[in-house]
Scaffold this motif. Sequence first.
Motif, short mmCIF file in Angstrom:
data_model
loop_
_atom_site.label_atom_id
_atom_site.label_comp_id
_atom_site.label_asym_id
_atom_site.label_seq_id
_atom_site.Cartn_x
_atom_site.Cartn_y
_atom_site.Cartn_z
N GLY A 37 33.65 26.28 63.32
CA GLY A 37 33.04 25.12 63.18
C GLY A 37 33.26 24.64 61.81
O GLY A 37 34.50 24.89 61.12
N ASN A 38 32.25 23.74 61.34
CA ASN A 38 32.64 22.75 60.05
C ASN A 38 33.07 23.88 59.03
O ASN A 38 32.36 24.73 58.37
N VAL A 40 33.58 24.53 55.02
CA VAL A 40 33.22 23.91 54.02
C VAL A 40 33.77 24.40 52.66
O VAL A 40 33.45 23.91 51.70
N SER A 62 32.79 28.51 56.77
CA SER A 62 32.08 27.69 57.78
C SER A 62 30.71 27.34 57.16
O SER A 62 30.29 28.27 56.20
N VAL A 63 29.97 26.38 57.68
CA VAL A 63 28.56 26.30 57.28
C VAL A 63 27.79 27.52 57.39
O VAL A 63 27.07 27.84 56.68
#
Lengths: 125, 364
Positions: A37-38, A40, A62-63
């Motif tokens: 996922g995202n 960061v 990720s987040v």
Amino acid sequence: MSTVVEGLRYAESHEWVKVEGEYAYVGITDYAQNALGNIVYVDMPEVDDEVKKDEEFGAVESVKAASDLISPVSGVVVEINEKLEDAPELLNEDAFGNWIMKVKLSDIAEVDTLLDAKAYEAICE
Amino acid sequence: MEELIKTCLYDKHISLGAKMSPFGGFDMPIEYTSIIEEHNAVRHAAGIFDVSHMGEVLIKGTDAEKYVNHIFTNNVREIDAGQILYGMMLYPSGGVVDDLLVYKKSSDEYFLVINASNIKKDYNWIVENSKGFDVVLENQSDLFGEVAIQGPEAEKMIEKHLQIKVSDLGFYTFKELDYKGRTILVSRTGYTGEDGFEVYAVPEVIREVWDILVGSKEVAPCGLGCRDTLRFEVALPLYGHELSEDITPVEAGLSMFVKLNKPEFIGREVVQRQKEQGVMQKVVGIELQDKAIPRNGYDVEMEGVKIGYVTTGYHSISTDKSVCMALIDSQYATLGTEVDIRIRKKTFKGVVCKKRFYQKNYKK
């Protein structure tokens, strides 16, 4: 749908390797970025760090969680992709177009033990 | 391992392509598109969450008020019917059984909303402690589905698409109303720091509400991933992280939900002493200067010695900073104190700060 790039080599821990002469670029696969996922933050090694095959060389965050990066090859880090410091999301946008580290290989034969595109695609199914 | 429970919206999550993951014994959606997109939808527009995993317990009877006040830290005598209080159930040690919402339907009828992972434990606790009280208890967790509609546009979206009036609801109040011939309970509550509502109803109604709001394309389906980043930024505690059997509400900085103006409740002696004499450990905020992310369980250190651990940490989506809540020795809890956080092989400098990393935006 995860895509696999022909001509690269892959580790079961979802890193890709692109060999150029005695150097290799290492990144994470599209499958990996999608599962995470995202993204960061990328915890990258430093230039001149020694990396060993199958050992951790950093992390992708990720987040939700941190995932260790496992080096598919052994050698010395000669360059890191500084773009990822300010734009870690590039790994989500184009995982195969954004390498994480460039390594001067200490044992080029190790590359032959890695998966080819077809074999890697099979483990992603 | 017990089989994961599916909520009444499970098939909707699958057809939307959600990433699913176990949470509190349920198979729950973590994200549909991405945590960042869903987080921003709630901060700036509106999102809908399946929170059908939450538990519900009804307490009725002539001793209901007395009994709820016996097991609950806040004071339900002080509120009117139609109002809601947040608070905790405590062990005699002051540690927390669970944190919960109490809906006052009348002075002899209360509706408790508890955490999914604690339903069995809580209900046993509620039953065990009811001896000698004239109350009837009912675990209604399987009866209700629940959705939370959150964000600055939540009120408008509900009124527009569901054709029900909610603008008259004040913060932390609720009403039961007729929705196409069936009763639904709507409250102005949430767990995101934004204005919003929670709707309780039987599964078929919840499915309909979901379909209408998601189908409108104006309300984003949101998973538990962003539910956690949203509640974290406004310092709302999560049981098992900022509150637990080993962390009292006073240590968590939630004293305002512990009312000593009532004669007794379970755990009162310990929290009263802590309020008067102070605590050994405290939940604080810490901001890192670096982008590395402090995660739950990582050590907080002072000159190489462990002084506590991270309870929740993120790279905050709304503020673009790496921040965490951490439980640390009180002597280091002063704002501005410099501490180190161990992240993998390195330590990173952090500064103790207020826990609220982002300003709440409630409509009161």
